[in-house]
Design a protein around this motif. Structure first.
Motif, short mmCIF file in Angstrom:
data_model
loop_
_atom_site.label_atom_id
_atom_site.label_comp_id
_atom_site.label_asym_id
_atom_site.label_seq_id
_atom_site.Cartn_x
_atom_site.Cartn_y
_atom_site.Cartn_z
N LEU A 109 -7.60 17.84 2.69
CA LEU A 109 -6.41 16.87 2.47
C LEU A 109 -5.39 17.70 1.64
O LEU A 109 -4.22 17.15 1.91
CB LEU A 109 -7.03 15.76 1.45
CG LEU A 109 -5.93 14.56 1.08
CD1 LEU A 109 -5.44 13.95 2.36
CD2 LEU A 109 -6.59 13.52 -0.03
N TYR A 125 -8.56 10.77 4.93
CA TYR A 125 -8.82 9.69 4.20
C TYR A 125 -9.98 8.87 4.92
O TYR A 125 -10.79 8.28 4.24
CB TYR A 125 -7.67 8.71 4.28
CG TYR A 125 -6.24 9.28 3.40
CD1 TYR A 125 -6.61 9.75 2.10
CD2 TYR A 125 -5.08 8.89 3.50
CE1 TYR A 125 -5.33 10.19 1.32
CE2 TYR A 125 -3.85 9.30 3.00
CZ TYR A 125 -4.14 9.91 1.95
OH TYR A 125 -3.16 10.55 1.04
N SER A 129 -13.70 8.54 3.14
CA SER A 129 -14.11 6.78 2.76
C SER A 129 -15.48 6.82 3.37
O SER A 129 -16.51 6.24 2.57
CB SER A 129 -13.29 5.89 3.65
OG SER A 129 -13.82 4.58 3.68
N TYR A 144 -9.43 4.95 -0.36
CA TYR A 144 -9.02 5.78 0.59
C TYR A 144 -8.43 5.13 1.65
O TYR A 144 -7.65 5.53 2.47
CB TYR A 144 -10.17 6.86 0.86
CG TYR A 144 -10.39 7.98 -0.22
CD1 TYR A 144 -8.99 8.76 -0.07
CD2 TYR A 144 -11.14 8.25 -1.08
CE1 TYR A 144 -8.79 10.00 -0.98
CE2 TYR A 144 -11.05 9.40 -1.93
CZ TYR A 144 -10.10 10.36 -1.87
OH TYR A 144 -9.78 11.58 -2.60
N LYS A 147 -5.10 3.78 1.57
CA LYS A 147 -4.35 5.07 1.70
C LYS A 147 -3.82 5.24 3.11
O LYS A 147 -2.89 5.67 3.67
CB LYS A 147 -4.63 6.52 0.93
CG LYS A 147 -4.37 6.23 -0.45
CD LYS A 147 -5.09 7.41 -1.18
CE LYS A 147 -4.85 7.35 -2.63
NZ LYS A 147 -5.43 8.66 -3.41
N ALA A 148 -5.16 5.29 3.96
CA ALA A 148 -5.27 5.44 5.46
C ALA A 148 -4.17 4.37 6.03
O ALA A 148 -3.32 4.70 7.06
CB ALA A 148 -6.61 5.25 5.93
#
Length: 324
Positions: A109, A125, A129, A144, A147-148
């Protein structure tokens, strides 16, 4: 030319001509070696890793991604170095080394942020997860996934790609709630994943993957028609030659039959799943099927338990060797 061969390989991959994709990948390695081009050799190994992943041959996939990662490390191609590393992490995830997976996911990341690669960022992400869900860190996993979804806003200009990735994220969210045994919320996300435009035609194997998760939730909620749906889902996977998916369907069917005390059909499905897991060297699933065989065939359960212990021990030893 090498560029043409790379384009040919990619085309084969997208139209699911997987054996031709493998042959083209080997040719890319040969041509790269002749030209002493480290990036192209690394690319060829990465493509072969994808091929063996598709064939559910985890050992061969791991070897090829490792070769690719080592070669990319010698170049300035940080993006593909990170991608090879992440693909290898998915294989490590299958054997349950969760702390190592989380560390790799965070490392890649950082690379994605450094090179400003939104696709790689999204993949991180999604991967993190899955790892955090397996670690029972559900709230972090949901963060996460959110965020994705934010990242996906950048892909709206490519409707097909956007559709697949959005469906993937909804499936990921559903998986978190499924792990929490909140089957109603999980099912709502799996349904959203299945509603994405033309998913069954764009990516039938993934459609079956999400649908199978939905059916499992519906079974847990007491729906009556799940057996026929499980069989329809298996039929899609059979038609695609999706070995990993076929194994998952057969394990789900075996569990369903066991819940109905139908050991004859349960044994049939789990034996077939076990055989396929052995063929593709998926030790995690092989262990799962051995445990199911012990439940379905009580008379021979000591024999299955002995195999389970032996396999677990050999997997542990190999993981240690790979880490060293």
């Amino acid at each position: 030319s090498r560029l043409n061969m790379i384009q040919v390989a990619n085309q084969y991959f997208y139209i699911n001509e997987i054996e031709k994709y493998a042959a083209s990948s080997k040719k890319i390695i040969e041509m790269g070696q002749e030209a002493k081009d480290t990036v192209d050799i690394a690319r060829g190994y990465q493509y072969l890793g994808d091929y063996y992943t598709d064939r559910s041959d985890s050992d061969s996939a791991y070897y090829n991604f490792t070769q690719s990662e080592k070669l990319y490390a010698k170049t300035d191609d940080r993006e593909n170095f990170g991608r090879a590393k992440l693909k290898k992490a998915y294989l490590i995830f299958k054997v349950n080394d969760l702390s190592l997976c989380e560390a790799i996911g965070i490392e890649v990341l950082k690379i994605a942020h450094e090179v400003k690669d939104l696709t790689l960022e999204y993949e991180c992400y999604n991967f993190l997860s899955a790892v955090l869900t397996a670690e029972n860190k559900y709230e972090e996993a949901i963060k996460y996934n959110n965020k994705a979804l934010e990242t996906l806003k950048e892909f709206k200009d490519d409707p097909q790609y956007f559709s697949i990735l959005t469906s993937q994220t909804y499936n990921s969210l559903g998986s978190v709630y499924m792990a929490k045994e909140d089957y109603k919320t999980a099912a709502s996300y799996f349904k959203k994943g299945l509603e994405m435009d033309d998913l069954i035609n764009i990516h039938p194997s993934f459609y079956a993957f999400v649908w199978d998760n939905l059916i499992f939730c519906q079974e847990k909620m007491g729906y009556k028609n799940v057996l026929e749906d499980y069989k329809k889902c298996l039929k899609i996977r059979d038609s695609m030659g999706d070995i990993s998916g076929i194994i998952t369907s057969k394990v789900r069917l075996a569990n369903y039959y066991l819940s109905k005390k139908d050991t004859v059909f349960a044994l049939k499905e789990v034996r077939e799943a076990n055989q396929k897991a052995i063929e593709v060297k998926n030790e995690g699933v092989e262990n799962e099927t051995l445990q199911l065989l012990a439940k379905a065939d009580v008379k021979n359960s000591p024999e299955y338990f002995k195999k389970y212990v032996t396999l677990t021990d050999s997997t542990f030893k190999r993981e240690r060797l790979q880490r060293d």
